[in-house]
Each structure stands twice: as structure tokens, then as C-alpha cells.
Design a protein around this motif. Structure first.
Motif, mmCIF file in Angstrom:
data_model
loop_
_atom_site.group_PDB
_atom_site.id
_atom_site.type_symbol
_atom_site.label_atom_id
_atom_site.label_comp_id
_atom_site.label_asym_id
_atom_site.label_seq_id
_atom_site.Cartn_x
_atom_site.Cartn_y
_atom_site.Cartn_z
ATOM 1 N N LEU A 36 0.716 -1.394 -0.060
ATOM 2 C CA LEU A 36 -0.045 0.087 0.030
ATOM 3 C C LEU A 36 0.887 1.414 -0.079
ATOM 4 O O LEU A 36 0.328 2.369 0.071
ATOM 5 N N TYR A 37 2.103 1.127 0.227
ATOM 6 C CA TYR A 37 2.917 2.289 0.099
ATOM 7 C C TYR A 37 2.758 3.342 -1.122
ATOM 8 O O TYR A 37 2.860 2.514 -2.116
ATOM 9 N N GLY A 38 2.610 4.542 -1.029
ATOM 10 C CA GLY A 38 2.773 5.068 -2.278
ATOM 11 C C GLY A 38 1.340 5.289 -2.744
ATOM 12 O O GLY A 38 1.051 6.177 -3.550
ATOM 13 N N ARG A 39 0.322 5.038 -2.063
ATOM 14 C CA ARG A 39 -1.031 5.319 -2.502
ATOM 15 C C ARG A 39 -1.930 6.149 -1.408
ATOM 16 O O ARG A 39 -2.980 6.256 -1.418
ATOM 17 N N GLY A 40 -1.046 6.761 -0.619
ATOM 18 C CA GLY A 40 -1.767 7.875 0.268
ATOM 19 C C GLY A 40 -1.824 7.183 1.601
ATOM 20 O O GLY A 40 -2.071 5.937 1.755
#
Lengths: 234, 294
Positions: free
Chosen positions: B91-95
Motif C-alpha cells: 500500500l506504500y505510495g497510495r496515500g
């Protein structure tokens, strides 16, 4: 040493680099010039592994780097000094320098390497235990360069190192680049200060709208007013 | 009567610091994880509860308490590593909201699983024999176990401080919290650092749960209220600041403890009132950096 072939890169849906090919030989200073937005920064970010989507080929000493994470590219001997300094302002100058060694096999010689760096950068020597935020922009830039150099990289890529820095320091910096070259370090330089950059560059590539449009020796480009006018004037 | 109330206030102050110590153990992990990974870990209370249950289980099969002090953080921290690696990393980089929702859901799953395995009702946990009784601390007799909780917390803080200030990994963490990209181009595998920081934060939360177990017993829902309080602590201290988490944790503990002396029904309200006042005066908290969330 570094060979970039048909490199493409995207920011989201926009295709910002189109088939960029270039080469950097050992011991050279190679310069990328062109207007803002021509793709110079994106090119070196792609070489360092900081763009999310790229295609083509980037080989360094025969190793294919494309698709490998940035930290592995560092391990191959690449160093990158980004725009806007990016030193860690909450840390001291010494800690910033130590940060340049955290992943380097040279870290066992940390004290020795910091001494050596302090000799090359006398402005930093006086400030080793100050927080980096207390320094001027030019000194911070010197620190960012020193931090990239302390691990003895084979190729250093610098993105607009002279931007917003007082002329005295810019001269010092370009003298340093020539000394580095004399010492065997290879340099890939992105510069807005075209005259100064071409003065030290062995070769240069001119970028425009994400493509290489011209390639010549530094001296030849320096003499070529037409190319400079067409691709570099603001 | 005046002397007696002064002593009472003194004792209550210590009780507040002991309670605050547990908040600190939760808040430093929350703060470390947020500062480094920009993940608001809503499962942190569940890791705290897991620490208490893992401790309960180990004690029930005859493992002694001192070994539990080491084993529980390792087990809970190990579980944290698995959670980061399998669930949070994609989920990193997705807000900021993706990991927040994921950990929120995960906390419900963990609580439900504990209910299935251990049952819905709680268990009391005995204070270890060696730590029973009370000692004279000048203002009166104070439970030895609570002093012990404060001591363990102090040890963890000193250890964490030495780790962050004196080691290579600490330098990487301090720099990476400010500028992850720079740390990457200097050769650090940042994914591994994030993994370790998440595990470390969860392990300390697990230790907090184990230490809190003899004070309050264990129930599957014990992580909920303390998570809310630990969030208050990190907000008051400044998101991402360890120093803030420590000072605000102790302050919140003392505020709860003092309020319950004078107006017990107001104790839990008082900490949210404290948060409101701090946010009005200093929106980034004691040591927070303005604009960190934006």
C-alpha cells in the motif's frame, strides 16, 4: 562505463523521456544541457532508479541497472546529488557525512574519510558539529556533494549544483569537479549555467522535449552559438 | 488533613506517571511508525492486547515472567514484521488512508481471533511474586509493580535513544524519517528499514500490553480505549516526535490520574479536553513539525 540506450520514462501518463541514448566513459565529465523541462533531471533520476516507470536499457560497467532499486545502483558505484541540496537539516554536518557511508564498505574507515573530506571541503571542516540547517545554501550544497563523494563512487551525477549559489562558491565547485576528474572520478552533470558547464565538459548532450537533439564535445558546443540559442536560451 | 492530601496528591502523581509509562510505550511506536512510514497504525491497540494475551498464555504454560519480558515483544514484533511485509508494504505510495483503513480492519480481525481462541471474558493476571507489595517512596507506600513498569519504560527509552543517536541504524532512521529518497540513493534498502521500524513499534506495544496486564487484567477489547488515549498522546506531543510522545504520555497519565482524584467521572474526558486546548494553541503539538500531514 555508463551506457543509456533508448531510455523512456513516464510521470503518470505523460511520456517525459523518449528514446534517450547517451554514453559516459571512464574519467570524463559529461554534461546534459537544455531548457527547463527538457528531461535532464528525469534522465539522471532514471539512471539512479528514482523514476517509477522506465523502459530501455541502462548499463553500468556491463551490469543492467534498469528495474533495480536505487540502493543497488549505489552499490555499483553510482552517486546522485539531487536538486535543491536535500541535506538532512536536523542532523549535524558530521552526521550527514556519516550518512554517506552507512551502506558503503568503506564505513570502517569512517574517521579517516571524514578527515579527508574536511581537507577537501575546508568550509565544512569548521562546521562539523553544527546542525546543517545553520549553514548557507552554498555550504549546504557543498555538504550534499561531500556526502555523495565520501564513499568514493565511480560515477557522480549532479543535478544543477550551482543553482542559487554565490559565484565564489560556484567557482570553487567547478574547480572541485576538475580535481575530481583528475583523480579519476567520472561526472555526469546537469547544469543551467551552460558556459561554465561546457567549459569543463569533455562532451555534452543537448536535450529538448525529452529527446537528445544534439551531441558534441564541450568545446565545440561552447563555440556553437546557434545550438545554444536554439535549445538553451530561456 | 492538609498533610494527608499532599501525600495523596504525591502518590496520585506517581500513579499518573506509571499510567503514563504505558501510554509512552504505545505512543513511541505509533510515533516512530508514523514518522518513518507515514502509516497511522490503527492496529497498534490490537498489538498491545496481543502482548497481554501472549504473556497470559506463556505464563499459563509455566514460562516465568522475566522470560516473558523478552519473549512477548519478540513474538508480537515478529507478528508486526509479517503484517508489514504482507499487508502494508503493497500500500506504500497510495496515500495515507489506505494503510489506515487496512490496520483499522486488521485490528477488528485480531480482536475477533483472540475472542475465538481465548473467549470473550477477560482474565486477571497476577503480579509476579517478586514485584508484589509496596515500597515507601517518601510520600507514602507505592505499589512496587508500578515502579517496575516505570523503570522498564525508562530502560526502553534510554535504549531507544542510544540506538537512534549512537548507531548506524539510528542515523538511517533519523535521516529516513526526514527524507527517504536521500537515504535510498545513499545505498539503503529503505523497505527493510520500514519493515524493522514497524516490527520495533509493534514489539514495544506488545511489551506495553504485557506490563499493563497485571494492572488491569486482560480482555480482548483492552486495546481500543488505550489506542484512543495513545493517539491523544501522539497528537499532543506532535505526530512523529519521540520526545513529544514521551513528555505527552507522562503528562496525559498525570492528567488522568489527578482528574480521577478530584472528579473521577471526568478522568477520561479530561485528556480529550487537554488535546483540544493543545491543538488550539499549538496545532502541530509540542514537538511536531507543521504541515507533516499535508
Amino acid at each position: 562505463m555508463l551506457r543509456v540506450e533508448k531510455l523512456n520514462a513516464w510521470y503518470g501518463a505523460s511520456h517525459v523521456l523518449q528514446d534517450v541514448s547517451l554514453e559516459v566513459n571512464r574519467g570524463e565529465i559529461v554534461c546534459l544541457i537544455g531548457r527547463n523541462g527538457a528531461g535532464k533531471t528525469t534522465t539522471i533520476k532514471s539512471i539512479m532508479g528514482l523514476m517509477e516507470r522506465t523502459s530501455g536499457s541502462v548499463t553500468f560497467e556491463g551490469h543492467e541497472l534498469l528495474g533495480r532499486p536505487a540502493h543497488e545502483r549505489f552499490a555499483h558505484g553510482l552517486a546522485y546529488v539531487p536538486e535543491e541540496r536535500r541535506i538532512v537539516t536536523g542532523l549535524t554536518v558530521r552526521e550527514n557525512l556519516r550518512l554517506g557511508l552507512v551502506s558503503s564498505p568503506n564505513r570502517k574507515k569512517e574517521a579517516e574519510l571524514i578527515d579527508r573530506t574536511a581537507e577537501i571541503f575546508p568550509r565544512l571542516a569548521e562546521r562539523l558539529d553544527q546542525t546543517a540547517i545553520t549553514m548557507s545554501g552554498g555550504e549546504q550544497q557543498m555538504l550534499a556533494i561531500a556526502r555523495a563523494l565520501i564513499s568514493d563512487p565511480k560515477l557522480v551525477m549532479l543535478d544543477e549544483p550551482s543553482e542559487g549559489i554565490m559565484p565564489v562558491l560556484v567557482d570553487e565547485m567547478f574547480e572541485l569537479f576538475q580535481n575530481l576528474k583528475a583523480g579519476g572520478t567520472t561526472i555526469l552533470l546537469v547544469e543551467q549555467n551552460v558556459e561554465l558547464a561546457l567549459g569543463v565538459a569533455d562532451r555534452a548532450y543537448v536535450l529538448d522535449q525529452g529527446s537528445v537533439v544534439h551531441h558534441a564535445t564541450g568545446a565545440a558546443l561552447l563555440a556553437d552559438a546557434e545550438i545554444q540559442e536554439r535549445y538553451c536560451s530561456v | 488533613m492538609a498533610g494527608l492530601s499532599l501525600e495523596l496528591i504525591g502518590l496520585q502523581l506517581f500513579a499518573g506517571l506509571a499510567l503514563g509509562s504505558v501510554y509512552v510505550l504505545l505512543a513511541i511506536g505509533l510515533s516512530l511508525i508514523f514518522g518513518m512510514l507515514t502509516v497511522v497504525n490503527f492496529a497498534h491497540g490490537a498489538f498491545f492486547m496481543l502482548g497481554a494475551y501472549v504473556g497470559l498464555w506463556l505464563l499459563s504454560i509455566g514460562v516465568n515472567f522475566w522470560i516473558c519480558l523478552v519473549a512477548v515483544p519478540l513474538i508480537v514484533g515478529g507478528f508486526g514484521l509479517a503484517v508489514e511485509r504482507t499487508l502494508i508494504r503493497p500500500l506504500y505510495g497510495r496515500g495515507i488512508d489506505y494503510p489506515l483503513l487496512l490496520t483499522f480492519g486488521l485490528s477488528y480481525i485480531i480482536v475477533e481471533l483472540v475472542r475465538i481462541v481465548f473467549g470473550k471474558s477477560g482474565y486477571p493476571v497476577a503480579t509476579p511474586d517478586a514485584l508484589q507489595g509496596a515500597v515507601d517512596i517518601g510520600v507514602g507506600y507505592f505499589p512496587l509493580y508500578r515502579l517496575f513498569v516505570m523503570g522498564v519504560t525508562a530502560l526502553i527509552l534510554v535504549g531507544l535513544w542510544l540506538f537512534l543517536e549512537r548507531t548506524r541504524y539510528g542515523l538511517i532512521i533519523r535521516a529516513g524519517a526526514r527524507d527517504a529518497q536521500i537515504v535510498r540513493v545513499l545505498g539503503v534498502n529503505i523497505s527493510r528499514v520500514w519493515l524493522m521500524v514497524f516490527g520495533l513499534g509493534c514489539g514495544i506495544a506488545g511489551l506495553g500490553g504485557l506490563l499493563a496486564a497485571p494492572l488491569q487484567g486482560v480482555i480482548p477489547e483492552m486495546g481500543g480505549p488505550i489506542l484512543a488515549e495513545a493517539f491523544v498522546v501522539t497528537v499532543v506531543g506532535g505526530m512523529g516526535s519521540l520526545m513529544g510522545a514521551v513528555l505527552a504520555g507522562l503528562l496525559v497519565g498525570v492528567v488522568v490520574s489527578m482528574t480521577s482524584l478530584f472528579a473521577p467521572e471526568m478522568a477520561k474526558v479530561a485528556i480529550f479536553a487537554l488535546m483540544a486546548v493543545v491543538l488550539l494553541i499549538r496545532p502541530q503539538g509540542f514537538f511536531g513539525r507543521a504541515g507533516l500531514m499535508s
